[in-house]
Design an enzyme around this catalytic site. Structure first.
Site, PDB file in Angstrom:
ATOM      1  N   GLY A 183      -8.667 -11.452 -10.039  1.00 25.45           N
ATOM      2  CA  GLY A 183      -8.140 -10.154 -10.479  1.00 25.45           C
ATOM      3  C   GLY A 183      -6.748  -9.902  -9.940  1.00 25.45           C
ATOM      4  O   GLY A 183      -6.540  -9.887  -8.724  1.00 25.45           O
ATOM      5  N   ALA A 184      -5.775  -9.739 -10.875  1.00 28.02           N
ATOM      6  CA  ALA A 184      -4.400  -9.419 -10.452  1.00 28.02           C
ATOM      7  C   ALA A 184      -4.132  -7.940 -10.668  1.00 28.02           C
ATOM      8  O   ALA A 184      -3.079  -7.545 -11.162  1.00 28.02           O
ATOM      9  CB  ALA A 184      -3.399 -10.269 -11.238  1.00 28.02           C
ATOM     10  N   VAL A 272     -12.123  -7.172  -9.183  1.00 25.28           N
ATOM     11  CA  VAL A 272     -12.137  -7.075 -10.645  1.00 25.28           C
ATOM     12  C   VAL A 272     -12.372  -5.636 -11.119  1.00 25.28           C
ATOM     13  O   VAL A 272     -12.811  -5.415 -12.243  1.00 25.28           O
ATOM     14  CB  VAL A 272     -13.204  -8.013 -11.248  1.00 25.28           C
ATOM     15  CG1 VAL A 272     -12.877  -9.465 -10.996  1.00 25.28           C
ATOM     16  CG2 VAL A 272     -14.589  -7.671 -10.708  1.00 25.28           C
ATOM     17  N   ARG A 274     -13.442  -1.278 -10.125  1.00 28.23           N
ATOM     18  CA  ARG A 274     -14.462  -0.480  -9.446  1.00 28.23           C
ATOM     19  C   ARG A 274     -15.270   0.280 -10.493  1.00 28.23           C
ATOM     20  O   ARG A 274     -14.802   0.512 -11.598  1.00 28.23           O
ATOM     21  CB  ARG A 274     -13.804   0.508  -8.467  1.00 28.23           C
ATOM     22  CG  ARG A 274     -13.034  -0.183  -7.355  1.00 28.23           C
ATOM     23  CD  ARG A 274     -12.408   0.832  -6.397  1.00 28.23           C
ATOM     24  NE  ARG A 274     -13.380   1.629  -5.697  1.00 28.23           N
ATOM     25  CZ  ARG A 274     -14.022   1.254  -4.578  1.00 28.23           C
ATOM     26  NH1 ARG A 274     -13.763   0.095  -4.031  1.00 28.23           N
ATOM     27  NH2 ARG A 274     -14.898   2.045  -4.005  1.00 28.23           N
ATOM     28  N   ALA A 322      -6.782   8.400  -5.236  1.00 29.83           N
ATOM     29  CA  ALA A 322      -7.166   9.453  -4.286  1.00 29.83           C
ATOM     30  C   ALA A 322      -6.474  10.772  -4.609  1.00 29.83           C
ATOM     31  O   ALA A 322      -7.093  11.842  -4.565  1.00 29.83           O
ATOM     32  CB  ALA A 322      -6.821   9.006  -2.867  1.00 29.83           C
ATOM     33  N   HIS A 446      23.916  10.651   0.460  1.00 29.53           N
ATOM     34  CA  HIS A 446      24.474   9.293   0.472  1.00 29.53           C
ATOM     35  C   HIS A 446      24.594   8.837   1.921  1.00 29.53           C
ATOM     36  O   HIS A 446      25.047   9.601   2.761  1.00 29.53           O
ATOM     37  CB  HIS A 446      25.860   9.289  -0.170  1.00 29.53           C
ATOM     38  CG  HIS A 446      26.511   7.930  -0.126  1.00 29.53           C
ATOM     39  ND1 HIS A 446      26.084   6.887  -0.907  1.00 29.53           N
ATOM     40  CD2 HIS A 446      27.528   7.458   0.654  1.00 29.53           C
ATOM     41  CE1 HIS A 446      26.831   5.823  -0.649  1.00 29.53           C
ATOM     42  NE2 HIS A 446      27.702   6.137   0.302  1.00 29.53           N
TER      43      HIS A 446
END
Ligand code: NAD
Length: 472
Positions: A183-184, A272, A274, A322, A446
């Site tokens: 799973g990526a 993979v 949830r 979350a 900046h």
């Protein structure tokens, strides 16, 4: 009799309980996990998710930085060494500090904390069972916030030895020499990064042909190249067909373009996805049901089909995040108290806490094209940011997408230093309905990496100062 019983104490549940109590409602929060006789509060996020993974992401980043980048600054150090047990101890300390913090918050807000497994009998009765007893609690409202659990796949059964899920991947006792990840997605990338930085040779096997399809396509293309460069060997279109664990190794079989291949790893992480967690939550008679994917059906206000029963967080539709869960908890508490609060589901930010970070909010180009909305874009690369160069973090870019006619910001996408915080500024702008011009007229300090957002917003209307403007 309680006004509100919240089931679950993760970011959805404990936040809902606190707000309900703040609004004067007599509230209880029930949590089934316990340790040493005390409720283990905080849910997946605090105990086995967001927080421990971020602790390890930070530790591993410091190690990799010392190993690979300190010398760029003219700082010579002897080769740093990893002490995994100390790294884990630090992570565990942070977790326990935060979980006891939740207990303190519930107490300070006068929420009754109840340890036990809750079962909904009907909208006014919740049965709670713990080691000592089973009791029936009466309530006017129920908020279900029971969260989610890792999906398990039959071809790679988690044995918590060599094959682990996201929880086991936070507990390795040593750095595996070779690590496979199935799973990526976000978990695969975050946990793969942790162990890759600490020295594992990581191979990610992803079933889909597209990488990070939910992100802007330019972001996913650049992220794919950068992470492969960092050592995450990401293989797309690879369907795992078997994972066999023996004494010391795991052999993984997978299919790509009709060809079978085999790789052997010291450890394998299964990441993979949830699934919603509702085991033993309803009494058969209560009338609540789940959809085909296990989610509790709710409307935009998180009301279930049964009056006075609400459900929030990972257990209902929408991204399993979350912050989305917490906001739903707040909305529901407010609505129970009679306040007409709504969720802005179009402005929920997403973040992948890799290095560099990946973050976005709103729509990407493909999503807008699909629905026929005309838009204009402005991008700014960190390679042209003085602060990013000074920090040595000049990979990536910020993109702002605005409505072609009204100039209203429709999306902000970033890959690079502090991408999460930069996108958060886009979230605030979008919440107030800002245009790209509004952001362009805003003064940014900046030198900061946030200036890349300013310049990207200016570039939307060909007004960027520190990069050439493309003719449109
Ligand atoms: P995911 O759905 O993001 O990714 C899982 C990946 O596994 C998908 O790309 C899928 O195609 C692939 N896959 C599924 N079956 C496969 C197979 N048999 N072989 C190869 N590849 C396969 O899920 P996740 O990464 O496990 O995360 C779970 C949830 O937790 C997500 O909703 C995510 O948003 C959330 N989460 C969020 C964060 C964060 O906000 N930073 C961090 C961790 C988790």
């Amino acid at each position: 009799m309680f006004d509100v019983i919240v089931i679950g104490s993760g970011p959805a549940g404990y936040v809902a309980a606190i707000r309900a109590s703040q609004l004067g409602l007599k509230t209880a929060c029930i949590e089934k996990s316990s340790s040493n006789g005390k409720p283990q509060l905080g849910g997946t996020c605090l105990n086995i998710g967001c927080i421990p993974s971020k602790a390890l992401l930070d530790s591993s980043h410091r190690y990799a930085d010392a190993l690979n980048h300190l010398s760029d600054h003219g700082i010579k150090v002897t080769k740093p060494k990893i002490d995994i047990s100390q790294m884990m101890e630090r992570k565990n300390k942070i977790v326990s500090q935060l979980t006891s913090g939740v207990a303190g918050l519930l107490k300070a807000n006068k929420v009754s904390q109840i340890t036990g497994s809750a079962k909904i009998i009907d909208s006014n009765n919740v049965e709670v069972t713990n080691e000592e007893k089973t009791e029936l609690l009466k309530t006017k409202n129920i908020i279900i916030a029971t969260g989610s659990m890792p999906i398990d796949i039959a071809v790679a059964k988690v044995d918590n030895k060599n094959i682990v899920d996201s929880t086991g991947a936070l507990e390795f006792k040593s750095v595996p020499k070779t690590l496979g990840v199935i799973g990526a997605g976000i978990i695969g990338l975050e946990l793969g990064s942790v162990w890759s930085r600490l020295g594992s040779k990581v191979t990610i096997l992803e079933a889909m042909d597209d990488f990070l399809p939910m992100a802007d396509s330019k972001v996913s293309d650049d992220v794919f190249k950068e992470f492969n460069k960092q050592g995450l060997n990401i293989n797309l279109g690879c369907k795992v067909t078997a994972a066999i664990s023996n004494e010391k190794k795991v052999t993984v079989n997978f299919e790509k373009n009709g060809n079978q291949s085999e790789l052997t790893f010291d450890k394998l992480i299964v990441a993979v996805g949830r699934k919603p967690y509702t085991n033993n939550l309803f009494d058969e008679s209560c009338g609540l049901s789940v959809d085909q994917n296990g989610f509790i059906s709710v409307n935009d206000f998180c009301e279930t089909q049964i009056k006075n029963i609400w459900a929030v967080g990972d257990v209902v539709r929408g991204p399993m995040l979350a912050h989305k869960a917490s906001e739903e908890g707040i909305m529901v508490a407010e609505r129970i108290a009679g306040n007409q609060v709504e969720m802005e589901y179009d402005i929920v930010p997403s973040v992948i806490y890799t290095h560099p970070e990946v973050a976005w909010v709103g729509k990407n180009e493909k999503e807008l094209k699909d629905v026929g909305v005309e838009f204009k874009t402005g991008s700014f690369p960190f390679a042209a940011s003085g602060r990013a160069l000074a920090t040595g973090e000049s990979t990536g870019f910020v993109k702002v997408i605005a409505d072609k006619r009204t100039d209203t910001i429709l999306g902000v996408h970033a890959f690079g230093p502090a991408a999460a915080d930069i996108v958060q500024q886009g979230v605030v702008a979008m919440e107030f309905g800002a245009s790209a011009e509004d952001l362009g007229l805003t003064i940014f300090s900046h030198p900061t990496v946030s200036e890349a957002l300013h310049e990207a917003a200016l570039a939307v209307n060909q007004q960027a100062i520190h990069i050439g403007n493309s003719k449109k």
